[in-house]
Scaffold this motif. Structure first.
Motif, short mmCIF file in Angstrom:
data_model
loop_
_atom_site.label_atom_id
_atom_site.label_comp_id
_atom_site.label_asym_id
_atom_site.label_seq_id
_atom_site.Cartn_x
_atom_site.Cartn_y
_atom_site.Cartn_z
N HIS A 156 -3.70 1.17 10.41
CA HIS A 156 -2.31 1.39 10.99
C HIS A 156 -1.86 -0.09 11.11
O HIS A 156 -0.50 -0.15 10.68
CB HIS A 156 -2.25 2.06 12.20
CG HIS A 156 -2.59 3.57 12.24
ND1 HIS A 156 -1.78 4.29 11.43
CD2 HIS A 156 -3.49 4.32 12.67
CE1 HIS A 156 -2.13 5.47 11.33
NE2 HIS A 156 -3.01 5.54 12.14
N HIS A 157 -2.56 -0.97 11.32
CA HIS A 157 -1.93 -2.39 11.66
C HIS A 157 -1.69 -3.02 10.33
O HIS A 157 -0.64 -3.66 10.22
CB HIS A 157 -3.02 -3.35 12.56
CG HIS A 157 -3.00 -2.83 14.01
ND1 HIS A 157 -1.99 -2.85 14.83
CD2 HIS A 157 -4.05 -2.22 14.86
CE1 HIS A 157 -2.25 -2.57 16.00
NE2 HIS A 157 -3.64 -2.19 15.79
N LEU A 158 -2.52 -2.78 9.30
CA LEU A 158 -2.30 -3.44 7.95
C LEU A 158 -1.03 -2.92 7.26
O LEU A 158 -0.29 -3.50 6.77
CB LEU A 158 -3.72 -3.05 7.29
CG LEU A 158 -3.54 -3.66 5.62
CD1 LEU A 158 -3.03 -5.08 5.60
CD2 LEU A 158 -4.67 -3.10 5.07
N ASN A 159 -0.93 -1.48 7.47
CA ASN A 159 0.14 -0.86 6.86
C ASN A 159 1.48 -1.23 7.60
O ASN A 159 2.53 -1.29 7.06
CB ASN A 159 0.13 0.54 6.85
CG ASN A 159 -1.11 1.16 6.11
OD1 ASN A 159 -0.99 0.56 5.10
ND2 ASN A 159 -1.63 2.56 6.34
N ALA A 160 1.18 -1.41 8.76
CA ALA A 160 2.67 -1.95 9.47
C ALA A 160 2.96 -3.49 9.16
O ALA A 160 4.11 -3.72 8.79
CB ALA A 160 2.24 -1.87 11.08
N LEU A 210 6.57 -6.85 5.82
CA LEU A 210 6.64 -7.83 4.46
C LEU A 210 7.57 -7.38 3.62
O LEU A 210 8.54 -8.05 3.29
CB LEU A 210 5.28 -8.00 4.16
CG LEU A 210 4.97 -9.06 3.02
CD1 LEU A 210 5.60 -10.30 3.29
CD2 LEU A 210 3.79 -9.08 2.54
N ARG A 211 7.50 -5.98 3.46
CA ARG A 211 8.54 -5.39 2.61
C ARG A 211 9.82 -5.20 2.91
O ARG A 211 10.93 -5.68 2.11
CB ARG A 211 7.87 -3.98 2.20
CG ARG A 211 6.84 -3.68 1.38
CD ARG A 211 6.76 -1.95 1.19
NE ARG A 211 5.47 -1.71 0.75
CZ ARG A 211 4.58 -1.22 1.24
NH1 ARG A 211 4.48 -0.98 2.75
NH2 ARG A 211 2.99 -1.02 0.76
N SER A 212 10.01 -5.20 4.24
CA SER A 212 11.30 -5.45 4.92
C SER A 212 12.18 -6.87 4.35
O SER A 212 13.34 -6.94 4.45
CB SER A 212 11.51 -5.05 6.15
OG SER A 212 10.87 -6.21 7.07
N THR A 218 3.86 -0.94 -3.79
CA THR A 218 2.49 -0.44 -3.40
C THR A 218 1.86 -1.93 -2.54
O THR A 218 2.61 -2.63 -2.59
CB THR A 218 1.54 -0.11 -4.74
OG1 THR A 218 1.47 -1.71 -5.55
CG2 THR A 218 1.98 0.85 -5.40
N LYS A 219 0.81 -1.86 -2.01
CA LYS A 219 0.15 -2.81 -1.23
C LYS A 219 0.05 -4.00 -2.19
O LYS A 219 0.27 -5.06 -2.00
CB LYS A 219 -1.09 -2.35 -0.62
CG LYS A 219 -0.89 -1.32 0.55
CD LYS A 219 -2.33 -0.86 0.96
CE LYS A 219 -2.17 0.46 1.89
NZ LYS A 219 -3.31 1.31 2.29
N ILE A 220 -0.64 -3.60 -3.33
CA ILE A 220 -0.98 -4.81 -3.99
C ILE A 220 0.17 -5.54 -4.73
O ILE A 220 0.53 -6.62 -4.88
CB ILE A 220 -1.81 -4.65 -5.18
CG1 ILE A 220 -2.46 -5.89 -6.09
CG2 ILE A 220 -1.44 -3.46 -6.28
CD1 ILE A 220 -3.46 -6.54 -5.01
N LEU A 272 1.81 -7.78 -2.00
CA LEU A 272 1.28 -9.11 -1.97
C LEU A 272 1.49 -10.00 -3.08
O LEU A 272 1.73 -11.07 -2.90
CB LEU A 272 -0.30 -8.83 -1.81
CG LEU A 272 -0.76 -8.14 -0.48
CD1 LEU A 272 -2.29 -7.62 -0.49
CD2 LEU A 272 -0.41 -9.12 0.61
N ARG A 273 1.53 -9.26 -4.44
CA ARG A 273 1.66 -10.18 -5.61
C ARG A 273 3.27 -10.49 -5.60
O ARG A 273 3.43 -11.87 -5.90
CB ARG A 273 1.41 -9.30 -6.73
CG ARG A 273 -0.04 -9.49 -7.04
CD ARG A 273 -0.10 -8.51 -8.39
NE ARG A 273 -1.81 -8.29 -8.58
CZ ARG A 273 -2.41 -7.25 -9.15
NH1 ARG A 273 -1.52 -6.48 -9.56
NH2 ARG A 273 -3.55 -7.56 -9.49
N PHE A 274 4.12 -9.80 -5.13
CA PHE A 274 5.76 -10.04 -5.04
C PHE A 274 5.93 -11.25 -4.00
O PHE A 274 6.80 -12.10 -4.34
CB PHE A 274 6.23 -8.78 -4.81
CG PHE A 274 7.87 -9.19 -5.02
CD1 PHE A 274 8.56 -9.31 -6.31
CD2 PHE A 274 8.87 -9.25 -3.86
CE1 PHE A 274 9.78 -9.66 -6.30
CE2 PHE A 274 9.89 -9.78 -4.11
CZ PHE A 274 10.42 -9.84 -5.33
N ALA A 275 5.15 -11.03 -2.92
CA ALA A 275 5.40 -12.00 -1.73
C ALA A 275 4.67 -13.37 -2.31
O ALA A 275 5.43 -14.35 -1.97
CB ALA A 275 4.49 -11.55 -0.27
#
Length: 100
Positions: free
Chosen positions: A55-59, A64-66, A78-80, A83-86
């Motif tokens: 839950h904490h990771l998804n939050a 980060l997406r925002s 997606t999660k990966i 992270l790659r885009f960031a």
């Protein structure tokens, strides 16, 4: 032959049968039902910890997406991909600062 002091040497427990000796510490005898209950309790706690961690990771990933610019805005990475885009976005911003 000299007499041994009580409680010293090999003869200390000679009069006490092995079954009646008192166990100490973590090596207590446990029944199968108690072991099953303990294992289940530990598994439930581990599942709760893992659920909270996710839950904490998804939050954190949602946060980060925002702040990442995405086109179109309704696209959820997606999660990966997030992270790659960031990583690439931070690299591009640092290169912009370095060249300016």
């Amino acid at each position: 032959m000299p007499a041994e002091a009580p409680g010293s040497g090999e003869g200390a427990d000679a009069g006490v049968p092995r079954e009646r000796r008192r166990r100490r510490g973590r090596a207590r005898a446990r029944t199968e039902a108690l072991l099953h209950t303990l294992k289940r309790s530990r598994r439930v706690k581990a599942n709760d910890r893992e659920r909270n961690r996710m839950h904490h990771l998804n939050a954190a990933l949602d946060e980060l997406r925002s702040v990442l610019p995405t086109f179109p805005d309704d696209t959820k990475l997606t999660k990966i991909e997030t992270l790659r885009f960031a990583y690439n976005y931070i690299w591009a911003l640092s290169e912009t600062l370095r060249l300016a």
